[in-house]
Design an enzyme around this catalytic site. Structure first.
Site, PDB file in Angstrom:
ATOM      1  N   ASP A 206      48.182  44.535  58.142  1.00 55.29           N
ATOM      2  CA  ASP A 206      46.633  45.351  58.483  1.00 55.29           C
ATOM      3  C   ASP A 206      46.998  46.843  58.795  1.00 55.29           C
ATOM      4  OD1 ASP A 206      44.378  45.578  59.616  1.00 55.29           O
ATOM      5  OD2 ASP A 206      45.246  45.426  61.653  1.00 55.29           O
ATOM      6  N   GLU A 450      55.351  38.681  63.167  1.00 54.62           N
ATOM      7  CA  GLU A 450      54.343  37.489  62.659  1.00 54.62           C
ATOM      8  C   GLU A 450      54.496  36.723  61.605  1.00 54.62           C
ATOM      9  OE1 GLU A 450      50.280  38.334  63.949  1.00 54.62           O
ATOM     10  OE2 GLU A 450      50.606  39.219  65.911  1.00 54.62           O
ATOM     11  N   TYR A 503      45.757  38.640  71.444  1.00 56.70           N
ATOM     12  CA  TYR A 503      44.725  39.263  71.298  1.00 56.70           C
ATOM     13  C   TYR A 503      43.441  38.349  72.237  1.00 56.70           C
ATOM     14  CZ  TYR A 503      46.733  42.959  68.739  1.00 56.70           C
ATOM     15  OH  TYR A 503      47.647  43.808  68.396  1.00 56.70           O
ATOM     16  N   GLU A 539      52.199  43.266  71.766  1.00 58.17           N
ATOM     17  CA  GLU A 539      51.017  43.732  71.155  1.00 58.17           C
ATOM     18  C   GLU A 539      49.672  43.200  72.145  1.00 58.17           C
ATOM     19  OE1 GLU A 539      49.941  43.329  67.014  1.00 58.17           O
ATOM     20  OE2 GLU A 539      51.897  43.724  66.629  1.00 58.17           O
TER      21      GLU A 539
HETATM   22  C1  GCB Z   1      48.608  41.908  65.031  1.00 60.12           C
HETATM   23  C2  GCB Z   1      49.386  42.679  64.047  1.00 60.12           C
HETATM   24  C3  GCB Z   1      49.326  44.019  63.616  1.00 60.12           C
HETATM   25  C4  GCB Z   1      47.523  44.322  63.656  1.00 60.12           C
HETATM   26  C5  GCB Z   1      47.054  43.733  64.871  1.00 60.12           C
HETATM   27  C6  GCB Z   1      45.423  43.660  64.822  1.00 60.12           C
HETATM   28  O1  GCB Z   1      48.984  40.926  65.525  1.00 60.12           O
HETATM   29  O2  GCB Z   1      50.982  42.634  64.438  1.00 60.12           O
HETATM   30  O3  GCB Z   1      49.682  44.479  62.491  1.00 60.12           O
HETATM   31  O4  GCB Z   1      47.245  45.412  63.426  1.00 60.12           O
HETATM   32  O5  GCB Z   1      47.449  42.404  65.154  1.00 60.12           O
HETATM   33  O6  GCB Z   1      44.666  44.701  65.287  1.00 60.12           O
HETATM   34  O7  GCB Z   1      44.834  42.818  64.259  1.00 60.12           O
END
Ligand code: GCB
Length: 651
Positions: A206, A450, A503, A539
């Site tokens: 990403d 990941e 997330y 994260e």
């Molecule tokens: C993740 C990734 C990261 C992305 C992020 C997102 O899990 O490790 O590279 O940018 O999520 O914002 O989706």
């Protein structure tokens, strides 16, 4: 108590190191010294992208043989910079294939006439595959876009009357299932929908695949017998700091080595001779992370002096390496620095900015470090690739702890677990450890982000990769970063610390912040029950458009980002009393990605905008990080520590 593998590695480490399993083959940062000069080649280079159908016209016509302007039109291209965003050409922005850079360098007379001088060309990084010629002669080839490589060009520049040299670098940004990061090229052959020869680069990560000469290119000199590499590893025995060193010399067999360790006042605190030894520093100043101690980031200087006997007489080489004395260890539920529990409160970053893309830039770097210190961040992860060496040097100087990550991001296809891929990944880890092994700021290696490590071949892949990394550097723990959805992860049993990304109420249960506490607590409890290893929330975050306000909070508003973070913090505050050892926000700043319906001019999960201006969440995190710092600093005395003077909170 050190647990399982950590204990084994702690015990084996010095042994392996002493047995000479330490890395050979140097990639010392080019520093000036009485025996070494450097000449930066940053500035404007000539540039051409090879738009021919097979992208191979440059090779067929041998563009490296004569000045680039003679084989066709050229553009001015700044170095360091990505080539993508500096122009007005849409096709160049998304170009896939070979681009050509060229620059003439005028060399000091001594470099070309003194045969006792070795002239080295060093390229900080070229993304992704690079071939280098000097005066039309092939001198180097390198795979991998984030680590430096060199070529000894002495013979070429010392062979004739020329006092200049023409450096040509062809760079290909194509990613395949076996590159790191991996990617695939998708050819579209339906001519009713796509023009002839149409193809695109697909990636599973990403961030935008910026390319070009991203870091400084320079020439430097050494004597022909020279200090090729130094490895230091430090430990502490009561108040005495122990610095084990090993020095590798190339270009000659008859030499003496002297080492001196100087403190910050320039006083010699220990000295030794020979290529290997241990320096003892009574009452050592330890290297402490920012905000953990009143004098963080204490650096000694290891001065190495080589005296060699050559046919032309006696020559000397000098190299000075900054050294921080500190220890790192992992228990079942703690991450220890200098034997004290360390809690990571920091960020994930990207090398990314307007116009320059991933190009190295001093003002940007200093701004970022000022923001980190303002924020009260004591750590970051080099998501998702190794950062510039100058970044690592500032981390040492400011006490910002680093989880140093390889470019193993977007490993999702079964082909990317093949032997070819594994072999390359092992080489990248060797290059990374070789480059960064002496940085006290680096406390852990991360081999990937990941990966689909629940796929069958992943178990063997990560077992091998992690074991190899530990053999290269037994002094640091190793991890890879996983995702909360990957509970069946086959690689996790081999890591020392679990780094998990999640997330909640963003990629699922959209808008429902009320589920976060439950889901996050369940995540921590499940992972800890299964593995009994310390966990870092590596994260978490929410896309936020700076200036969007909505109360009650809606997704993409500044209020939603703050609300989501607060829900995470409630759980983190409970679990950090048990086994959670850190939290790293995604992301420090907004950054560019591929175009997609999910991304509005890039990923907007920054707490700062891409231009480094704060969103509301930055103030929230600042308050939290300084409070955490006040709770976790050492010594724990009530004495007001200098490093907290700028704290927004009174102690
Ligand atoms: C993740 C990734 C990261 C992305 C992020 C997102 O899990 O490790 O590279 O940018 O999520 O914002 O989706």
């Amino acid at each position: 108590m050190l647990r399982g593998p950590a204990a084994v590695w702690a015990a084996l480490g010095p042994l392996l190191w002493a047995c000479g399993l330490a890395l050979r083959g140097g990639m010392l940062y080019p520093r000036e010294s009485p025996s070494r000069e450097r000449k930066e080649l940053n500035g404007l280079w000539s540039f051409r992208a090879d738009f021919s159908e097979n992208r191979r016209q440059g090779f067929e016509q041998q563009w490296y043989r004569t000045p680039l302007r003679e084989s066709g039109p050229t553009l001015d291209m700044p170095v360091p910079s990505s080539f993508n965003d500096v122009g007005q050409d849409r096709q160049l922005r998304s170009f896939v294939g070979w681009v050509w850079y060229e620059r003439e360098a005028t060399l000091p007379q001594r470099w070309t006439q003194d045969l006792g001088t070795r002239v080295v060309l060093r390229i900080g990084s070229a993304h992704y595959y690079a071939i280098v010629w000097v005066n039309g002669v092939h001198v180097a080839e390198h795979e991998g876009g984030h680590l430096p490589f060199e070529a000894d060009i002495s013979k070429l520049v010392q062979s004739g009357p020329l006092a200049s040299c023409r450096i040509t670098i062809a760079i290909n940004n194509t990613l395949t299932p076996h590159t790191l990061p991996p990617g695939t090229i998708l050819y579209q052959t339906d001519t009713s929908k796509y023009p002839k020869g149409y193809f695109v680069q697909n990636i599973n990560f990403d961030f935008f695949n910026y390319a070009g000469l991203h870091r400084p290119v320079l020439l430097y000199t050494t004597p022909t017998t020279y200090i090729d590499d130094i490895t230091v590893s430090t430990s502490v025995d009561q108040d005495t700091g122990l610095v084990d060193y090993q020095i590798f010399v190339e270009g000659g067999e008859h030499f003496q080595l002297e080492v001196r360790l100087l403190d910050e006042e320039g006083k010699v605190v220990a000295q030794g001779t020979g290529g290997r030894g241990q320096l003892q520093v009574p009452n050592a100043h330890l290297w402490w992370p920012y905000l953990m101690h009143e004098h963080p980031a204490y650096l000694y200087s290891l001065e190495v002096r080589l005296t060699a006997q050559t046919a032309a007489g006696s020559v000397s080489d000098f190299y000075t390496l900054p050294v921080g004395i500190r220890t790192v260890a992992v228990t079942e539920h703690q991450f220890l620095i200098n034997g004290k529990p360390f809690y990571f409160h920091g960020v994930n970053k990207h090398e990314d900015a307007d116009i320059r893309g991933k190009g190295f830039d001093w003002p940007l770097l200093v701004k970022d470090f000022n923001l980190l210190r303002w924020l009260g961040a004591n750590a970051f992860r080099t998501s998702h690739y190794p950062y510039a060496e100058e970044v690592m040097q500032l981390c040492d100087r400011y006490g910002i702890v680093v989880i140093d990550e390889s470019p193993g991001v977007g490993i999702v296809l079964v082909e990317s677990y093949s032997n070819v891929s594994l072999q390359h990944h092992l080489e990248v880890m060797e290059e990374l450890v070789r480059r960064d092994k002496n940085h006290p700021a680096v406390v852990m290696w991360s081999v990937a982000n990941e990966p689909t490590s629940f796929l069958k071949p992943a178990g063997y892949y990560f077992k091998t990769l992690i074991a190899h990394t530990k053999a290269l550097d037994p002094s640091r723990p190793v991890t890879f970063v996983t995702n909360s959805n990957y509970e069946a992860d086959l690689g996790v049993p081999y890591v020392d610390v679990i780094c998990v990304n999640s997330y909640y109420s963003w990629y699922h249960d959209y808008g429902h912040m009320e589920v976060i506490q439950l889901q996050l607590a369940t995540q921590f409890e499940n992972w800890y029950k299964t593995y009994q290893k310390p966990i870092i929330q590596s994260e978490y975050g929410a896309d936020t458009i700076a200036g969007f306000h909505q109360d009650p909070p809606l997704m993409f508003s500044e209020e939603y980002q703050k609300g989501l973070l607060e829900q995470y913090h409630l759980v983190l505050d409970q679990k950090r009393k048990e086994y959670v050892v850190g939290e790293l926000i995604w992301n420090f700043a907004d950054f560019m990605t591929n175009q997609s319906p999910q991304r509005v001019m890039g990923n907007k999960k920054g707490i700062f905008t891409r231009q480094r201006q704060p969103k509301g969440a930055a103030f929230l995190l600042r308050e939290r990080y300084w409070k955490l710092a006040n709770e976790t600093r050492y010594p724990w005395s009530a004495v007001k520590s200098q490093c907290l003077e700028n704290s927004p909170f009174t102690l």
